[in-house]
Design a protein around this motif. Sequence first.
Motif, short mmCIF file in Angstrom:
data_model
loop_
_atom_site.label_atom_id
_atom_site.label_comp_id
_atom_site.label_asym_id
_atom_site.label_seq_id
_atom_site.Cartn_x
_atom_site.Cartn_y
_atom_site.Cartn_z
N SER A 41 0.92 -1.27 -0.11
CA SER A 41 -0.05 0.03 0.00
C SER A 41 0.79 1.17 -0.02
N ASN A 42 2.22 1.03 -0.03
CA ASN A 42 3.06 2.31 0.36
C ASN A 42 2.74 2.96 1.25
N VAL A 43 2.36 2.40 2.53
CA VAL A 43 2.19 3.19 3.66
C VAL A 43 3.47 3.41 4.60
N GLU A 44 3.61 4.62 5.03
CA GLU A 44 5.16 4.76 5.61
C GLU A 44 4.91 4.85 7.17
N LYS A 45 3.75 5.60 7.47
CA LYS A 45 3.23 5.60 8.87
C LYS A 45 1.73 5.44 8.99
N ILE A 46 1.56 4.66 10.20
CA ILE A 46 0.01 4.78 10.49
C ILE A 46 -0.25 5.17 11.93
N VAL A 47 -1.18 5.88 12.21
CA VAL A 47 -1.59 6.41 13.28
C VAL A 47 -2.62 5.90 14.01
N MET A 48 -2.52 5.04 15.04
CA MET A 48 -3.78 4.37 15.63
C MET A 48 -4.92 5.22 16.16
N THR A 49 -5.72 4.63 16.72
CA THR A 49 -6.48 5.39 17.71
C THR A 49 -6.61 4.42 18.84
N ASN A 50 -6.18 5.04 20.08
CA ASN A 50 -5.84 4.41 21.30
C ASN A 50 -6.70 4.91 22.46
N ASN A 51 -7.49 4.02 23.15
CA ASN A 51 -8.11 4.51 24.40
C ASN A 51 -7.49 4.03 25.68
N PRO A 52 -7.19 5.10 26.42
CA PRO A 52 -6.55 4.95 27.61
C PRO A 52 -7.08 4.24 28.90
N PHE A 53 -8.42 4.43 28.50
CA PHE A 53 -9.29 3.82 29.70
C PHE A 53 -9.74 2.40 29.32
N ASP A 54 -9.22 1.75 28.42
CA ASP A 54 -9.33 0.50 28.07
C ASP A 54 -7.95 -0.10 28.24
N LYS A 55 -8.00 -1.14 29.42
CA LYS A 55 -6.68 -1.32 30.04
C LYS A 55 -6.20 -2.42 29.09
N ASP A 56 -6.80 -3.26 28.54
CA ASP A 56 -6.50 -4.44 27.54
C ASP A 56 -5.88 -3.89 26.33
N GLU A 57 -6.53 -2.93 25.94
CA GLU A 57 -6.13 -2.16 24.46
C GLU A 57 -5.03 -1.48 24.75
N TRP A 58 -5.03 -0.67 25.94
CA TRP A 58 -3.70 0.25 26.07
C TRP A 58 -2.37 -0.53 26.33
N LEU A 86 1.88 4.71 14.94
CA LEU A 86 2.03 5.84 15.89
C LEU A 86 0.78 5.69 16.90
N ALA A 87 0.81 6.43 18.08
CA ALA A 87 -0.28 6.66 18.98
C ALA A 87 -1.10 8.10 18.76
N ALA A 88 -2.40 7.99 19.16
CA ALA A 88 -3.25 8.75 18.92
C ALA A 88 -4.46 8.57 19.95
N ILE A 89 -4.50 9.49 21.09
CA ILE A 89 -5.19 9.15 22.19
C ILE A 89 -6.66 9.56 22.01
N ARG A 90 -7.46 8.38 22.45
CA ARG A 90 -9.24 9.14 22.12
C ARG A 90 -9.71 9.13 23.71
N ILE A 91 -10.18 10.44 23.86
CA ILE A 91 -10.53 10.45 25.13
C ILE A 91 -12.09 10.72 25.24
N ASP A 92 -12.70 10.14 24.53
CA ASP A 92 -14.28 10.12 24.35
C ASP A 92 -14.76 9.76 25.82
N ASP A 93 -14.17 8.78 26.36
CA ASP A 93 -14.78 8.25 27.48
C ASP A 93 -14.77 9.16 28.63
N LEU A 94 -13.65 10.22 28.69
CA LEU A 94 -13.82 11.15 29.74
C LEU A 94 -15.00 12.00 29.93
N PHE A 95 -15.61 12.22 28.59
CA PHE A 95 -16.63 13.10 28.39
C PHE A 95 -18.20 12.38 28.56
N ASN A 96 -18.09 11.23 27.86
CA ASN A 96 -19.17 10.41 27.66
C ASN A 96 -19.51 9.45 28.97
#
Length: 231
Positions: A135-152, A166-176
């Motif tokens: 796919s000629n992909v050089e970098k992949i930014v994930m979606t990471n939930n810090p409130f999910d221990k197993d995933e984190w 690479l990481a990207a922190i999703r903080i939806d849980d903090l508000f929902n």
Amino acid sequence: MGKVSKKNLNNVLQEAIEKAPIFDIHTHLFPDTHDKYFLSGIDELLTYHYLTAEVLVTTGLDPLIFSKMTKFQKAEFIWDNLFIKRTPISEATRGIITVLNSLNINPSSIDYKKIRTSYTDVLSSFDANDIVSKSNVEKIVMTNNPFDKDEWGLFEKSNWDRSIYLAAIRIDDLFNDTKNSLSFISNAGYVDQDEEPDVKQFLHAIIKESNACYIAISTDGDQLKSLLKNK
């Protein structure tokens, strides 16, 4: 690439675009070493949330009925309704066609089982790195939930390539789910001098641990207004 002229401009641009390495800044992908979070196969592609939303809007099917289907049944339903009964012209459906064509699988087959078998057969000769390379992909930014221990837990492992994923922190849980999220933060040991949850300290820690590219939240208009009002 050679000299650029009016006659060959389209071809030169097409070649440049096809050769350009991709830095995908938002995905829901994980390294293949992260077990149950690594999803693979045509069923997973077809049941991606964009296609799920599209098929529910298009067909008017009750989401509750759809949710009770197996993964295969959902994928087959989406294939029949978005690729056979209708012309796949949306960005999401065209993406599926692009994938199939790139793997030399004929997308004109009406029978989803045949598409599925062909995809599985072809994919068996690839690993995750092969797909990234193809796919000629050089970098992949994930979606990471810090409130999910197993995933984190990914960040406690060393058997994956941090130069690609690479990481990207999703903080939806903090508000929902604020109450449980604050409890999670406290239980993790992030509290202030009054023994209250220290959100800022928690965020600093997870950013450092994951070396995150950014922090994200998905919100509707009303939630956004409330956040801005109470900032």
